[in-house]
Write an enzyme that holds these catalytic residues in place. Structure first.
Site, mmCIF file in Angstrom:
data_model
loop_
_atom_site.group_PDB
_atom_site.id
_atom_site.type_symbol
_atom_site.label_atom_id
_atom_site.label_comp_id
_atom_site.label_asym_id
_atom_site.label_seq_id
_atom_site.Cartn_x
_atom_site.Cartn_y
_atom_site.Cartn_z
ATOM 1 C CB SER A 39 -4.953 2.493 6.514
ATOM 2 O OG SER A 39 -5.426 2.356 5.985
ATOM 3 C CE1 TYR A 96 -1.616 2.837 2.735
ATOM 4 C CE2 TYR A 96 -3.568 1.619 2.767
ATOM 5 C CZ TYR A 96 -2.952 2.951 3.045
ATOM 6 O OH TYR A 96 -3.392 4.088 3.895
#
Length: 272
Positions: free
Chosen positions: A141, A154
């Site tokens: 990401s 995350y």
């Protein structure tokens, strides 16, 4: 690397980026094992692919973080199509926001967003070294290069995923193993909106941070960017080109970047 006549496994393939990747791979002439924790979703994607390109895909339910499950996917690919050439470690979770994340929350995020990649590489890389080639594509990401407002689980695990892909590339890149790392910002998937739907202050901030930072792309656009990068064997895949400039700003003046991120966070939820 061209994907034509290659055998691929795509985890998290029951929809979103994974589903789009599976479709694009099959369209490019690859044979694809579509894997997802949601077996029905994986089977549906495979059926959709086979409706247009018969015999191009098979679906399977699998926990991509489990070594035995990964081995079963490899065995399935070999029995249906032949030795695995391409592995897309695409399955991921958003994780719990803030410091309230429990030990089990952290364990799950680390397992799915990082150890799943490590375990797959441990099974596949020795085989690829014997054959002289293989391609590992890690879905991380932009949060793995920058950060993720709201979600420590995350942000940390995506940083780790980037680090592991980078290590694979350095260690095996001259021995026939190709490695790419996908780092998008907002993509129109269920994962993007989980924070907003949770109602949690930091979860809401996480979603708003991504949706306000740049264009929200469709999974098909991301899949196209991945295949283009693989064709050139580029390591870093940035469907949102502005991420590279953001990353440069971070490296050029880390403290200034941190101050800017704090201002950005404050502007998302004033008073929070």
């Amino acid at each position: 690397m061209k994907v034509e006549q290659k055998v691929a496994i795509v985890t998290g393939g029951g929809g979103g980026i994974g589903g789009a990747l599976a479709d694009r791979l099959a369209a490019g002439g690859a044979k694809v094992v579509v894997a997802d924790l949601d077996e029905a979703a994986a089977l549906a994607v495979a059926a959709s692919i086979n409706a247009e390109r018969p015999g191009s895909a098979v679906g399977a339910g699998a926990d991509a973080s489990d070594t035995d499950a990964i081995q079963r996917l490899i065995d399935l690919a070999e029995s249906e199509f032949g030795p695995v050439d391409l592995y897309f470690a695409n399955a991921g979770i958003s994780g719990a926001p803030g410091l309230e994340a429990t030990e089990s929350d952290w364990d799950l995020s680390i397992d799915v967003n990082l150890r799943a990649h490590i375990r797959a590489a441990q099974l596949l890389v020795p085989r690829w070294l014997e054959r002289g080639e293989g391609y590992f594509v890690s879905t991380a990401s932009a949060a793995g290069l920058l950060t993720q407002i709201g979600s420590a689980t995350y942000s940390v695990t995506k940083h780790a995923a980037v680090g592991f892909a980078e290590w694979l590339n350095v260690t095996y890149g001259d021995r026939g193993i190709r490695v790419s790392c996908l780092c998008p910002m907002g993509v129109n998937t269920k994962l993007l909106y989980e924070g907003e739907e949770s109602g949690d202050v930091l979860g809401v901030a996480a979603t708003r941070a991504v949706t306000s930072a740049g264009e929200v792309l469709e999974p098909s656009q991301v899949a196209d960017a991945v295949l283009a990068a693989m064709d050139e064997e580029r390591f870093l895949i940035l469907p949102h080109e502005q991420v590279l400039e953001m990353y440069r700003h971070k490296g050029a003046d880390y403290d200034r970047w941190l101050r800017g991120m704090r201002r950005f966070q404050a502007g998302l939820l004033p008073g929070a």
